[in-house]
Design an enzyme around this catalytic site. Structure first.
Site, PDB file in Angstrom:
ATOM      1  N   CYS A 135      72.624 -35.165  45.009  1.00 22.68           N
ATOM      2  CA  CYS A 135      71.343 -35.862  45.074  1.00 22.68           C
ATOM      3  C   CYS A 135      70.306 -35.144  44.222  1.00 22.68           C
ATOM      4  O   CYS A 135      69.510 -35.779  43.518  1.00 22.68           O
ATOM      5  CB  CYS A 135      70.870 -35.980  46.523  1.00 22.68           C
ATOM      6  SG  CYS A 135      69.394 -37.001  46.719  1.00 22.68           S
ATOM      7  N   GLU A 205      76.115 -41.574  45.273  1.00 22.95           N
ATOM      8  CA  GLU A 205      74.902 -41.728  44.467  1.00 22.95           C
ATOM      9  C   GLU A 205      74.988 -42.991  43.607  1.00 22.95           C
ATOM     10  O   GLU A 205      74.035 -43.776  43.527  1.00 22.95           O
ATOM     11  CB  GLU A 205      74.685 -40.502  43.570  1.00 22.95           C
ATOM     12  CG  GLU A 205      74.186 -39.272  44.298  1.00 22.95           C
ATOM     13  CD  GLU A 205      72.800 -39.474  44.902  1.00 22.95           C
ATOM     14  OE1 GLU A 205      71.967 -40.165  44.293  1.00 22.95           O
ATOM     15  OE2 GLU A 205      72.568 -38.941  45.999  1.00 22.95           O
TER      16      GLU A 205
END
Length: 227
Positions: A135, A205
């Protein structure tokens, strides 16, 4: 070669897929639908609440006070980012109390946060950080790629500025260095286990952009069963 260098090479294709997703490409040009970005922000708000809690779990796993403090600070910073969503993006996107009352985490947001908790609850600090790191890293590289972009949009300009900032770069590099330090003396078997957490998060993601772009939900009527 450090673990993170290995991971960046091995995950290059998934990083590139993140960079080239229509969500990112359209955000960079200012053509992304605000309705799609609103869906993303609502899901990201949910994600950040749990991301902060997993940082707190990482603080509890740390064995030295400096690391405890840094993860606690990252947890607090993530909470601050979540609050900022309410005070800025929510206002700009005209998110209503009804929107918040009706909100449900999408399957991908739910699965991604569940993955983070599992890595933390079943592993050690290295496992937890490996799950958290994509992230930081994916967003940092997106910020670097888009920092010269000119969407000329008050929301998207603000988003790019956040992730291309010096502060975010420093936070990302700190966590990369920390994971390298935590894994430098591990066996190949254990390194492979740590890598697996990182790779899963990289995939999540990518799926997060797609989740927002398609407004993924739990509507069973739209599920196509494979027979």
């Amino acid at each position: 070669m450090t673990l993170c260098k290995e991971l960046r090479v091995e995950c290059d294709a998934i990083f590139e897929a993140n960079f080239n997703h229509p969500f990112i490409e359209e955000l960079a040009t200012g053509t992304l639908s605000e309705d799609i970005f609103k869906e993303y922000i609502l899901q990201d708000s949910y994600y950040l609440q749990h991301y902060a809690k997993v940082h707190a779990l990482a603080a509890a796993q740390a064995t030295d006070m400096h690391t405890v403090r840094r993860f606690a600070q990252h947890a607090e910073g993530t909470c601050g980012a979540e609050i900022d969503l309410h005070e800025s993006y929510f206002s700009l996107l005209r998110v209503t109390e009804q929107d918040l009352a009706q909100f449900k985490p999408a399957p991908t947001a739910y699965a991604y946060t569940s993955h983070l908790y599992r890595a933390a609850m079943e592993g050690d600090l290295a496992a937890t950080l490996a799950a958290l790191l994509p992230c930081y890293w994916v967003y940092y590289e997106i910020g670097e790629r888009l920092k010269e972009a000119t969407p000329n949009h008050p929301i998207y300009d603000k988003w790019i500025a956040m992730y291309s900032s010096e502060w975010f770069e420093q936070s990302t590099n700190e966590q990369i260095e920390r994971l390298n330090e935590l894994t430098k003396d591990l066996t190949q078997k254990r390194r492979a286990e740590i890598k697996a957490h990182f790779i899963k998060s990289c995939h999540y993601e990518l799926q997060f952009w797609e989740m927002a772009y398609t407004k993924q939900n739990w509507d069973l009527e739209k599920v196509e069963l494979q027979v």
